[in-house]
Enzyme design. Structure first.
Site, mmCIF file in Angstrom:
data_model
loop_
_atom_site.group_PDB
_atom_site.id
_atom_site.type_symbol
_atom_site.label_atom_id
_atom_site.label_comp_id
_atom_site.label_asym_id
_atom_site.label_seq_id
_atom_site.Cartn_x
_atom_site.Cartn_y
_atom_site.Cartn_z
ATOM 1 N N VAL A 131 -18.506 7.085 72.868
ATOM 2 C CA VAL A 131 -18.471 7.132 71.406
ATOM 3 C C VAL A 131 -17.418 6.169 70.858
ATOM 4 C CG1 VAL A 131 -17.884 8.602 69.439
ATOM 5 C CG2 VAL A 131 -19.443 9.416 71.173
ATOM 6 N N GLY A 132 -16.180 6.293 71.362
ATOM 7 C CA GLY A 132 -15.087 5.455 70.840
ATOM 8 C C GLY A 132 -15.413 3.971 70.928
ATOM 9 N N ASP A 191 -6.637 4.416 75.458
ATOM 10 C CA ASP A 191 -7.108 5.430 76.409
ATOM 11 C C ASP A 191 -6.053 5.607 77.493
ATOM 12 O OD1 ASP A 191 -10.383 6.338 77.000
ATOM 13 O OD2 ASP A 191 -8.853 6.794 78.514
ATOM 14 N N THR A 209 -17.216 21.311 78.636
ATOM 15 C CA THR A 209 -17.246 22.772 78.777
ATOM 16 C C THR A 209 -16.075 23.194 79.664
ATOM 17 O OG1 THR A 209 -19.642 22.669 78.623
ATOM 18 C CG2 THR A 209 -18.714 24.717 79.487
ATOM 19 N N GLU A 263 -20.072 12.235 65.137
ATOM 20 C CA GLU A 263 -20.904 11.075 65.461
ATOM 21 C C GLU A 263 -22.295 11.538 65.893
ATOM 22 O OE1 GLU A 263 -20.418 7.816 64.905
ATOM 23 O OE2 GLU A 263 -22.530 7.974 65.420
ATOM 24 N N PHE A 264 -23.323 10.872 65.371
ATOM 25 C CA PHE A 264 -24.700 11.283 65.674
ATOM 26 C C PHE A 264 -25.445 10.276 66.544
ATOM 27 C CE2 PHE A 264 -23.598 13.543 61.745
ATOM 28 C CZ PHE A 264 -23.909 14.849 62.112
ATOM 29 N N LYS A 307 -22.579 19.333 63.154
ATOM 30 C CA LYS A 307 -22.748 18.544 64.382
ATOM 31 C C LYS A 307 -23.318 19.410 65.504
ATOM 32 C CE LYS A 307 -22.646 15.608 67.566
ATOM 33 N NZ LYS A 307 -23.616 14.540 67.687
ATOM 34 N N CYS A 343 -23.946 16.183 76.118
ATOM 35 C CA CYS A 343 -23.678 16.985 74.917
ATOM 36 C C CYS A 343 -24.601 18.158 74.634
ATOM 37 C CB CYS A 343 -23.630 16.062 73.708
ATOM 38 S SG CYS A 343 -22.214 14.960 73.816
ATOM 39 N N LYS A 371 -23.582 21.286 76.635
ATOM 40 C CA LYS A 371 -22.193 21.638 76.273
ATOM 41 C C LYS A 371 -22.122 22.200 74.853
ATOM 42 C CE LYS A 371 -19.647 17.876 74.839
ATOM 43 N NZ LYS A 371 -19.241 18.020 73.440
HETATM 44 P P1 NAD Z 1 -16.087 9.938 77.287
HETATM 45 O O1 NAD Z 1 -15.703 10.839 78.394
HETATM 46 O O2 NAD Z 1 -17.023 8.806 77.556
HETATM 47 O O3 NAD Z 1 -14.754 9.288 76.644
HETATM 48 C C1 NAD Z 1 -13.626 10.012 76.316
HETATM 49 C C2 NAD Z 1 -12.386 9.166 76.660
HETATM 50 O O4 NAD Z 1 -11.217 9.828 76.152
HETATM 51 C C3 NAD Z 1 -12.150 8.979 78.160
HETATM 52 O O5 NAD Z 1 -12.145 7.589 78.465
HETATM 53 C C4 NAD Z 1 -10.779 9.642 78.412
HETATM 54 O O6 NAD Z 1 -9.993 8.960 79.378
HETATM 55 C C5 NAD Z 1 -10.149 9.557 77.040
HETATM 56 N N1 NAD Z 1 -9.067 10.525 76.828
HETATM 57 C C6 NAD Z 1 -9.062 11.857 77.094
HETATM 58 N N2 NAD Z 1 -7.890 12.405 76.729
HETATM 59 C C7 NAD Z 1 -7.119 11.415 76.214
HETATM 60 C C8 NAD Z 1 -5.819 11.370 75.659
HETATM 61 N N3 NAD Z 1 -5.068 12.473 75.534
HETATM 62 N N4 NAD Z 1 -5.341 10.177 75.256
HETATM 63 C C9 NAD Z 1 -6.087 9.061 75.360
HETATM 64 N N5 NAD Z 1 -7.344 9.042 75.869
HETATM 65 C C10 NAD Z 1 -7.862 10.210 76.300
HETATM 66 O O7 NAD Z 1 -16.656 10.868 76.136
HETATM 67 P P2 NAD Z 1 -17.732 10.478 75.000
HETATM 68 O O8 NAD Z 1 -19.099 10.546 75.549
HETATM 69 O O9 NAD Z 1 -17.279 9.242 74.311
HETATM 70 O O10 NAD Z 1 -17.569 11.723 74.021
HETATM 71 C C11 NAD Z 1 -16.434 11.874 73.212
HETATM 72 C C12 NAD Z 1 -16.710 12.951 72.172
HETATM 73 O O11 NAD Z 1 -17.786 12.530 71.320
HETATM 74 C C13 NAD Z 1 -17.144 14.295 72.745
HETATM 75 O O12 NAD Z 1 -16.613 15.318 71.929
HETATM 76 C C14 NAD Z 1 -18.657 14.278 72.601
HETATM 77 O O13 NAD Z 1 -19.194 15.576 72.480
HETATM 78 C C15 NAD Z 1 -18.840 13.500 71.324
HETATM 79 N N6 NAD Z 1 -20.118 12.773 71.198
HETATM 80 C C16 NAD Z 1 -20.633 12.098 72.267
HETATM 81 C C17 NAD Z 1 -21.816 11.377 72.124
HETATM 82 C C18 NAD Z 1 -22.433 10.617 73.271
HETATM 83 O O14 NAD Z 1 -23.548 10.154 73.121
HETATM 84 N N7 NAD Z 1 -21.758 10.462 74.401
HETATM 85 C C19 NAD Z 1 -22.433 11.316 70.874
HETATM 86 C C20 NAD Z 1 -21.864 12.001 69.793
HETATM 87 C C21 NAD Z 1 -20.694 12.729 69.975
HETATM 88 C C1 UGA Z 2 -27.967 13.392 71.619
HETATM 89 C C2 UGA Z 2 -28.418 13.349 70.150
HETATM 90 O O1 UGA Z 2 -29.717 12.767 70.096
HETATM 91 C C3 UGA Z 2 -27.445 12.526 69.323
HETATM 92 O O2 UGA Z 2 -27.832 12.568 67.943
HETATM 93 C C4 UGA Z 2 -26.044 13.116 69.479
HETATM 94 O O3 UGA Z 2 -25.102 12.337 68.760
HETATM 95 C C5 UGA Z 2 -25.664 13.127 70.948
HETATM 96 O O4 UGA Z 2 -26.648 13.900 71.685
HETATM 97 C C6 UGA Z 2 -24.343 13.746 71.241
HETATM 98 O O5 UGA Z 2 -23.820 14.515 70.456
HETATM 99 O O6 UGA Z 2 -23.894 13.448 72.346
HETATM 100 P P1 UGA Z 2 -28.112 11.755 73.709
HETATM 101 O O7 UGA Z 2 -27.789 12.984 74.482
HETATM 102 O O8 UGA Z 2 -27.308 10.548 73.943
HETATM 103 O O9 UGA Z 2 -28.007 12.056 72.133
HETATM 104 O O10 UGA Z 2 -29.638 11.350 73.950
HETATM 105 P P2 UGA Z 2 -31.028 11.989 73.434
HETATM 106 O O11 UGA Z 2 -31.907 10.876 73.069
HETATM 107 O O12 UGA Z 2 -30.834 13.044 72.431
HETATM 108 O O13 UGA Z 2 -31.603 12.639 74.755
HETATM 109 C C7 UGA Z 2 -31.023 13.801 75.332
HETATM 110 C C8 UGA Z 2 -31.892 14.282 76.471
HETATM 111 O O14 UGA Z 2 -33.110 14.833 75.970
HETATM 112 C C9 UGA Z 2 -32.301 13.176 77.444
HETATM 113 O O15 UGA Z 2 -32.264 13.643 78.760
HETATM 114 C C10 UGA Z 2 -33.711 12.859 77.016
HETATM 115 O O16 UGA Z 2 -34.478 12.308 78.045
HETATM 116 C C11 UGA Z 2 -34.210 14.235 76.621
HETATM 117 N N1 UGA Z 2 -35.357 14.195 75.680
HETATM 118 C C12 UGA Z 2 -35.197 13.684 74.447
HETATM 119 C C13 UGA Z 2 -36.569 14.702 76.084
HETATM 120 O O17 UGA Z 2 -36.721 15.185 77.218
HETATM 121 N N2 UGA Z 2 -37.628 14.650 75.211
HETATM 122 C C14 UGA Z 2 -37.511 14.139 73.968
HETATM 123 O O18 UGA Z 2 -38.517 14.138 73.217
HETATM 124 C C15 UGA Z 2 -36.266 13.644 73.584
#
Ligand code: NAD
Ligand code: UGA
Length: 459
Positions: A14-15, A35, A95, A162-163, A217, A273, A276
């Site tokens: 995300v970042g 980070d 989690t 973030e979505f 969210k 996500c 979790k």
């Molecule tokens: P990620 O594990 O890829 O990245 C998180 C980073 O934070 C890691 O690199 C870690 O080293 C760093 N970190 C942890 N503690 C720290 C600290 N105290 N100081 C500095 N750095 C630190 O995680 P992500 O997938 O980017 O997800 C981050 C958040 O965004 C989560 O809450 C997740 O639920 C949410 N989110 C994720 C997605 C997605 O698609 N991955 C989408 C929307 C929201």
């Molecule tokens: C999901 C949400 O779509 C994002 O809006 C949200 O920001 C993000 O979680 C988050 O909070 O982390 P993501 O998990 O990256 O995004 O990917 P998705 O496209 O949602 O897929 C999630 C899982 O569902 C995948 O394994 C995908 O293959 C599966 N999926 C999705 C299905 O099996 N069928 C579908 O029709 C859609």
């Protein structure tokens, strides 16, 4: 407040992409992503853009355009916090694996560490933005930590979830359905809104109170995951009745109230996500004694676990009730296409079930390295690392994985899988040659006419 410097704590999925897009659209603002993981920061700074820690279509181009100009990656967290007017917290919220709420609640230790870090080093007023996905009312705890520093600094807390979805992160960020900002201070909300207004129409920037934003969210992810579990539940019924889940999905999706998106039956949702966040929602509901609410959402997870399990059961049953010593080729390990992320990928669980039955698994994934597959399996702790390494091998080419296989299991919907020379694959396999299409991406008629015994989800 006029924002000239942004700090983002957490250089993850995300970042990294989010800040790259903010920097691209706000050339007058310096954005520094920090980070604690020095290796990750080094990868973000690598001159070879193929080595960026995250694969996302379009990301490398934006990093190339902005890095060193107004986008910076650093391990000097204190300096970046002190120099910025706005700080995004974008760290992981997994989690909990211990103590109260183990296996259900979100682990907020990284969030708390960030809040304490900000409280310790800040010397000027800051807007602190929750970008991570957090349980509703987390802002209260962050506020309490920040406001108890006693150094007279004013902190405004905003929730800006973030979505983006992985694999489409850049297009999701460039054209978001909406940007959500929750907060109490109109001035702070306006400061953040201005940053997004550089490329997002104001009508799509929604402002709410803090708690609505935090809860929206979790609710959005719960609704999305629920759709996948709903269609997957119907897929099992289809397999018993002769209905075709693709036809059912099309038929219901044409109802404008239901809509056509997110109705692809699959081996089950993965990713960092959905599971979790629903577990967290269930935990929160239980903490308010809302048993029916908690049970309702928990069912989405139960259905998803069932879908993964029944995929491997069907494969084993079809292969005459044994896969012991048989080569099973797995296409894909990532949890969806166009990402190198494997967190909670269904492939890990299906591989685990098949290894319990002593299968020999050969995996090919275009973006996931072998070490990642092994560490994913080892993390489950089902068998020794040696046994995992013995049972699962990765292939450099798809044809190497597929040659001599008894069955193919398609785990990820990578586009390239549709373009293979399936006649050549058929000839190289043991007969009968089985295909279990966990993503419904191949043409059933064509596969059957080549000679495959072809099985898809919900057909
Ligand atoms: P990620 O594990 O890829 O990245 C998180 C980073 O934070 C890691 O690199 C870690 O080293 C760093 N970190 C942890 N503690 C720290 C600290 N105290 N100081 C500095 N750095 C630190 O995680 P992500 O997938 O980017 O997800 C981050 C958040 O965004 C989560 O809450 C997740 O639920 C949410 N989110 C994720 C997605 C997605 O698609 N991955 C989408 C929307 C929201
Ligand atoms: C999901 C949400 O779509 C994002 O809006 C949200 O920001 C993000 O979680 C988050 O909070 O982390 P993501 O998990 O990256 O995004 O990917 P998705 O496209 O949602 O897929 C999630 C899982 O569902 C995948 O394994 C995908 O293959 C599966 N999926 C999705 C299905 O099996 N069928 C579908 O029709 C859609």
């Amino acid at each position: 407040m006029l924002i000239k410097n942004i700090c983002c704590i957490g250089a993850g999925y995300v970042g990294g992409p989010t800040m790259a897009v903010i920097a691209k659209n706000n050339p007058n603002i310096n954005v520094t992503i920090v980070d604690i993981n020095a290796e990750r920061i080094a990868a973000w700074n690598d001159t070879n853009l193929d080595n960026l820690p995250i694969y996302e279509p379009g990301l490398a181009d934006i990093v190339k355009e902005t890095r060193g100009k107004n986008l910076f990656f650093s391990t000097n967290i204190d300096k970046a916090i002190d120099e910025s007017e706005m700080i995004f917290i974008s760290v992981n919220t997994p989690t909990k694996t211990y103590g109260k709420g183990k296996g259900m609640a979100a682990d907020l230790k990284y969030i708390e560490l960030c809040a304490r870090n900000i409280a310790d080093v800040a010397t000027t007023d800051k807007i602190v933005v929750e970008k991570s996905t957090l349980p509703v009312r987390t802002a209260e705890a962050i506020k309490s930590i920040l406001h108890n520093t006693g150094n007279g600094i004013n902190f405004s807390i905003l929730s800006n979830p973030e979505f983006l979805a992985e694999g489409t992160a850049i297009s999701d960020l460039l054209q978001p359905d909406r940007v959500l900002i929750g907060g109490e201070s109109t001035d702070a909300i306006n400061s953040l809104s201005k940053i997004y207004e550089a490329w997002v129409p104001k009508s799509q920037i929604l402002t709410t109170n803090l708690w609505s934003s935090e809860l929206s969210k979790l609710t959005a992810n719960a609704f999305l995951a629920q759709r996948v579990s709903s269609i997957n539940a119907i897929s099992e019924l289809c397999e018993h009745t002769g209905a075709n889940v693709n036809e059912v999905a099309k038929a219901i999706g044409m109802d404008s109230r239901i809509g056509p998106k997110f109705l692809n039956a699959s081996i089950g949702f993965g990713g960092s996500c959905f599971q979790k966040d629903i577990l967290n929602l269930v935990y929160i509901a239980r903490s308010y004694n809302l048993t029916e609410v908690a049970d309702y959402w928990e069912q989405v997870i139960i259905m998803n676990d069932h879908q993964k399990r029944r995929f491997s059961d069907r494969l084993i049953k079809t292969l005459y009730n044994t896969v012991s010593g048989k080569k099973i080729a797995m296409l894909g390990w990532a949890f969806k296409k166009d990402t190198n992320d494997t967190r909670e990928s269904a492939a890990i669980y299906v591989a685990d079930h098949l290894l319990n039955e002593q299968a020999n698994i050969a995996v090919y994934d275009p973006k996931v390295p072998y070490v990642k597959m092994q560490s994913d399996l080892n993390y489950l702790n089902t068998r020794t690392e040696e046994d995992n390494a013995q049972g699962l091998k990765a292939s450099k080419t798809p044809y190497e994985a597929l040659e001599g296989a008894h069955a193919i299991a398609i785990m990820t919907e990578w586009d390239e899988f549709k373009t293979y020379d399936w006649k050549k694959v058929y000839e190289s396999m043991k007969k009968p040659a089985f295909v279990f299409d966990g993503r419904n991406i191949l043409d059933e008629k064509e596969m059957k006419s080549i000679g495959f015994d072809y099985f898809a989800i919900g057909r």
